[in-house]
Design a protein around this motif. Sequence first.
Motif, short mmCIF file in Angstrom:
data_model
loop_
_atom_site.label_atom_id
_atom_site.label_comp_id
_atom_site.label_asym_id
_atom_site.label_seq_id
_atom_site.Cartn_x
_atom_site.Cartn_y
_atom_site.Cartn_z
N SER A 149 0.99 -1.15 -0.08
CA SER A 149 -0.15 -0.04 0.13
C SER A 149 0.86 1.22 -0.05
CB SER A 149 -1.02 0.00 1.25
OG SER A 149 -1.87 -1.05 1.19
N GLU A 150 1.99 1.22 0.65
CA GLU A 150 2.79 2.40 0.88
C GLU A 150 3.43 2.74 -0.47
OE1 GLU A 150 6.23 4.21 3.71
OE2 GLU A 150 5.47 2.24 4.08
N ILE A 151 3.77 1.57 -1.19
CA ILE A 151 4.73 1.64 -2.45
C ILE A 151 3.80 2.22 -3.38
CG2 ILE A 151 5.81 0.16 -4.17
CD1 ILE A 151 6.53 -1.73 -1.94
N CYS A 152 2.58 1.67 -3.43
CA CYS A 152 1.55 1.93 -4.38
C CYS A 152 1.14 3.61 -4.18
CB CYS A 152 0.22 1.33 -4.33
SG CYS A 152 0.49 -0.40 -4.70
N GLN A 153 1.22 4.03 -3.08
CA GLN A 153 0.86 5.43 -2.74
C GLN A 153 1.97 6.55 -3.44
OE1 GLN A 153 0.59 6.03 1.44
NE2 GLN A 153 -1.62 5.18 1.55
N VAL A 154 3.11 5.81 -3.13
CA VAL A 154 4.38 6.65 -3.86
C VAL A 154 4.38 6.73 -5.38
CG1 VAL A 154 6.91 6.69 -4.00
CG2 VAL A 154 5.87 6.42 -1.70
N LEU A 155 4.07 5.37 -5.74
CA LEU A 155 4.05 5.41 -7.35
C LEU A 155 2.88 6.25 -7.93
CD1 LEU A 155 4.60 1.51 -7.77
CD2 LEU A 155 6.31 3.41 -8.09
N ASN A 156 1.43 6.39 -7.15
CA ASN A 156 0.60 7.17 -7.81
C ASN A 156 0.97 8.74 -7.66
OD1 ASN A 156 -1.15 5.25 -8.30
ND2 ASN A 156 -1.78 5.08 -6.35
N LEU A 157 1.95 8.97 -6.59
CA LEU A 157 2.44 10.45 -6.83
C LEU A 157 3.38 10.55 -7.73
CD1 LEU A 157 2.86 10.92 -2.78
CD2 LEU A 157 1.01 11.93 -4.39
N LEU A 158 4.21 9.70 -8.00
CA LEU A 158 5.17 9.59 -9.12
C LEU A 158 4.50 9.92 -10.42
CD1 LEU A 158 8.29 9.25 -9.74
CD2 LEU A 158 7.68 7.07 -10.34
N GLU A 159 3.45 9.20 -10.63
CA GLU A 159 2.75 9.46 -12.00
C GLU A 159 2.32 10.72 -12.15
OE1 GLU A 159 -0.41 6.62 -12.52
OE2 GLU A 159 0.86 4.87 -11.84
#
Length: 273
Positions: free
Chosen positions: A236-246
């Motif tokens: 979940s934490e990884i996905c949050q960071v990836l969504n911000l990266l996009e």
Amino acid sequence: MQDTRINKLIEKCASGEPKEQAFALQELVKMKADSAVPVILELLHSSDEGIRFCAAEALGDLGENEIESVGCALINLLVDPKELVRSGATDSLGILAYKPARDSIESLLLNDSAPLVRASAAETLGDLGDPDALDTLKSAMQDPDEAVRSYAANSLGLVGKPDLLPQLQTYIESEDSLEVKAELLAAKYRLGDTEAIKSLLTFFENADEDLATVMLNILGDLIDRKIPLTITSDASEICQVLNLLEKRFPLLAHHSQSIIAKLAVLKSQSNQV
């Protein structure tokens, strides 16, 4: 029909014309035509550097069923005068996981004059997965080339054990390259340091597009090989960071979403256990 097509491509391999040979090799790989391996082995003796390289690459894809003859031939190619050919042969030995090549690959990592070849050697030692290569990979962390150190760091995480964690931290503290630091953090995460993922994810906050691409590759590799035990709980934490990266780098969205999808699959699988 397919057999006829393969036979015609094999004929092109024997034509002596580099352009025809290169095309034929590409097509044979696409067709997964492992019946062509004997002819491709002959191309390792071509006078054309590009054909030797293409043949070495093709054998990495097609040589599994004739691993001994292919492996030996690729090892012989590690002394080729052209660095591109040595690198291609090294990569294919890793793809084939041909363990008898380890000593020769270690020698390349320590002694080859070309950074490209040393980087391939560092990566291949991780692919071979032999813990006996650990000391050589540690030595490679002093290599002047950033790419060599990056691949060596990744391979340390693949062949090492948790007792390596303090040494990895020492490397991080003395390393200037952010890319190498990121690989070292990923190695720590693989080897059981559950906090390393937090430090790794902070790299995304100030990363430019190039570093962000490297980071995405690192995360993808963590999902594909020697998967850290806690990656599903950290998903979940990884996905949050990836969504911000996009939002910062829309061109990286496809890559990011592919990682998010793989994490979802891992999480689903862990819930079923």
